[in-house]
Enzyme design. Sequence first.
Site, PDB file in Angstrom:
ATOM      1  N   LYS A  40       3.279  -4.357  10.189  1.00 15.13           N
ATOM      2  CA  LYS A  40       2.126  -3.960  10.996  1.00 15.13           C
ATOM      3  C   LYS A  40       2.615  -3.409  12.334  1.00 15.13           C
ATOM      4  CE  LYS A  40      -0.636  -5.877   7.910  1.00 15.13           C
ATOM      5  NZ  LYS A  40      -1.577  -5.133   7.067  1.00 15.13           N
ATOM      6  N   HIS A  50       0.217  -2.469  -5.748  1.00 15.64           N
ATOM      7  CA  HIS A  50      -0.911  -2.826  -4.887  1.00 15.64           C
ATOM      8  C   HIS A  50      -2.211  -2.419  -5.568  1.00 15.64           C
ATOM      9  CE1 HIS A  50      -3.529  -3.167  -1.369  1.00 15.64           C
ATOM     10  NE2 HIS A  50      -2.592  -3.941  -0.849  1.00 15.64           N
TER      11      HIS A  50
END
Length: 473
Positions: A168, A287
């Site tokens: 992040k 994902h």
Amino acid sequence: MASKTYQAGVKEYRQTYWQPDYVPLDTDILACFKITPQAGVDREEAAAAVAAESSTGTWTTVWTDLLTDMDYYKGRAYRIEDVPGDDACFYAFIAYPIDLFEEGSVVNVFTSLVGNVFGFKAIRALRLEDVRFPIAYVKTCGGPPSGIQVERDKMNKYGRPLLGCTIKPKLGLSAKNYGRAVYECLRGSLDFTKDDENINSQPFMRWRDRFEFVQEATLKAEAETGERKGHYLNVTAPTPEEMYKRAEFAKEIGAPIIMHDYLAGGLCANAGLANWCRNNGMLLHVHRAMHAVLDRNPHHGIHFRVLTKILRLSGGDHLHTGTVVGKLEGDRASTLGWIDLLRESFVPEDRSRGIFFDQDWGSMPGAFAVASGGIHVWHMPALVAIFGDDSVLQFGGGTLGHPWGNAAGAHANRVALEACVQARNEGRQIEKEGREILTAAAQHSPELKIAMETWKEIKFEFDTVDKLDIAHK
């Protein structure tokens, strides 16, 4: 067939596609749909309409029906059940002969089962709840490129869940700063770091630069820790050709694992990439970006347990499955059900977990369940208890948000994990004793102590939207 005659016109679907006396064959593909019919459409006709429109039927009788054996190829609605607590809809069970589908093509299966039938006017809402793939069909599919045991052997990691972290902020970092974040996390004792699913090759960070900086960081962390490390390099791309170009480069620089967004990227692309990984000795992290568009509405769409089965058939060594305790949707019973469907060789019917059919996977390898989304050290006891060893516990903010930095956050996660695994192996009830276990471990880890203080008040206590129907009773 020679004795049949053609009669033009429209007839009720139930005359052909409703067969309550049908006994499904071992080779049939079985589907359970939740059907909400329009007012005035009775259950048998609605179920038969779904069977027809998802197999051989159309809106009117056609003379070319006489050129084939319709009784063999048609789908058959063979059972109807009430949905607990919801009188507006019902379950319809439909059997499809295996020869309706191309071998090894989950794309072809979806084209029929979740194709035009979902826009059928006689149906107000339609949801595919579960599918039973017969072993005869399972064996035509590639499945996970490596599987759980092969991955453990490659990474030399045994006896515990694997630990990961999504870097992040998910967007905006330069490749060099991104690589720095990867290095700090891996040096801090994580097994894997991960590209966010949004990261492909944007102007602020082109894919080749990211791959090079990340692999340099991975090798440096391996040299310093003596452990095998990896980073999920997202090769999802605008075209299959570009996807394979990125995958080849990842292999060339020595990366052990790549990543794909299997729904956004497409099932065809995912199956092809899984085959490539199998042939090139690469691990494949998958994902599920876009899944909630398909699975969150409890009356219309595709349940995630079906998407889980489709991924296992299509191919992937990891799949994100939700966390139960984090910020994303997923109740405990359902999540445990699709985790088993991802990992086990045989999963029996269990309505208490939303599993409508026995599912035999034969010798097809299982895949790691990935828990990610709003998790931190306080969740560790529950995560270990829920997911077991064959999982990846994928923290993001729960690593990078540590006040002392990425390496400290990673170290806190590793200490918490090993404390919970040791306590479990000693026979302790880690969910009930989680606070005591973590507090004791924190006495020897200032990083864990600070993490516990930082996130002690953070909870995601929202009700689940898509509950098991049995919970509505």
